[in-house]
Design an enzyme around this catalytic site. Sequence first.
Site, short mmCIF file in Angstrom:
data_model
loop_
_atom_site.label_atom_id
_atom_site.label_comp_id
_atom_site.label_asym_id
_atom_site.label_seq_id
_atom_site.Cartn_x
_atom_site.Cartn_y
_atom_site.Cartn_z
N GLY A 95 -33.35 0.37 3.45
CA GLY A 95 -33.16 0.05 4.86
C GLY A 95 -33.09 1.28 5.74
O GLY A 95 -32.46 1.25 6.81
N GLY A 99 -38.57 2.86 6.02
CA GLY A 99 -38.67 1.51 5.47
C GLY A 99 -38.59 0.47 6.58
O GLY A 99 -39.34 -0.52 6.58
N LYS A 279 -44.90 19.70 1.05
CA LYS A 279 -44.86 19.99 2.48
C LYS A 279 -43.44 19.97 3.01
O LYS A 279 -43.11 20.63 4.00
CB LYS A 279 -45.76 19.01 3.25
CG LYS A 279 -45.39 17.53 3.11
CD LYS A 279 -44.47 17.04 4.19
CE LYS A 279 -44.08 15.59 3.99
NZ LYS A 279 -43.17 15.10 5.04
N GLU A 369 -35.64 15.45 1.88
CA GLU A 369 -36.11 15.53 0.49
C GLU A 369 -36.45 16.95 0.05
O GLU A 369 -36.35 17.29 -1.13
CB GLU A 369 -37.35 14.64 0.30
CG GLU A 369 -37.08 13.15 0.31
CD GLU A 369 -36.56 12.64 -1.02
OE1 GLU A 369 -36.22 13.46 -1.89
OE2 GLU A 369 -36.49 11.41 -1.18
#
EC number: 1.1.1.8
Length: 420
Positions: A95, A99, A279, A369
């Site tokens: 969520g 997404g 990236k 990330e």
Amino acid sequence: MAASVQPACLDLHFSGKHPPLPKHYAISVRCVSSPNVIPEADSITGPPDIIDTSRDQRKVVRLAWEKLVRWSRSWRAKAKTDVLERTRKVVVLGGGSFGTAMAAHVARRKEGLEVNMLVRDSFICQSINENHHNCKYFPEHKLPENVIATTDAKAALLDADYCLHAVPVQFSSSYLEGISDYVDPGLPIISLSKGLELNTLRMMSQIIPTALKNPRQPFVALSGPSFALELMNNLPTAMVVASKDKKLANAVQQLLASSYLRINTSSDVTGVEIAGALKNVLAIAAGIVDGMNLGNNSMAALVSQGCSEIRWLATKMGAKPTTITGLSGTGDIMLTCFVNLSRNRTVGVRLGSGETLDDILSSMSQVAEGVATAGAVIALAQKYNVKLPVLTAVAKIIDNELTPTKAVLELMNLPQIEEV
């Protein structure tokens, strides 16, 4: 009595550093009766051969554009819509911002299409179902009414035609293992997650079948330059779906493509995934340069070097060079490195400004990330025997083994090279 307006004429001449027009050109300018109207050229005269060449060039451009438009219309007229027509239910795992944006996009594709969002937070679940808002990530954007949230994995996955996986990479394995009993073996999983699992160096194409205990689980990677906020605002976007199954890639393309979202297809799953992972690390480096106020020259040099490093490693892993220079490579790199909406770039900016990584991460509500991926990238580089100076420097800065200032000094003193 109103003052009379004198005609205004434009006197064209060139002096100083401006070169004069060739003698065979004559420009006649129409005088206008209002000082607020900009004079415009009536005609350009000159030798007939020059006039004809100019007209021919305009005609070539016009015909080329008309040909392109005819081809596009013909293609759209023949485009299949059977996948969208057959699709009854799509489930989105997670969520978060992306997404949610993809759930809203898919829901708008067809009236009556059921889009289930499987979320962990009961408060977000309630907000989506009662108010049609994701109160945490998009409190001001109304979601389509056919977007339904649930915390029940079995209910969400029951009879789903497609599944969009939007869980951060580092949590994906345990998450999928927990719901594996409810995932149909033939359910196509479309991964929106970008990164490498830290301890195993696995990409999502490896994590998903392992976690679901099904090596034949249909898999598609979705990647490319795309911020969730701009998708929510229906701004023009282009992305890539990659799968070893060409028929499946085409089906997902048909499911997702719209008037404001272009979807290209690719068979290079490795290239699309590794570019999407690396990236994020390069974006941290770009942010550090900005946070240290090193200027535009430094930024251009760093990002171009980073692009080369990504290409070196990706091709050693089996990726196609054209993938790295395409949407999921260069396109995503440009967006993530140069735009302030990028979470990974923001981490870099704050690191370059002198903040500690712990303080930065504790203040963020979303996952960057690139922080976890940096260490995995260096392990991959060692595995494939590739030197990655910029990406290695980012990993050492994140591990608090190198300061941004020292990293810049070391990178600038690397041996001079010959470009090939």
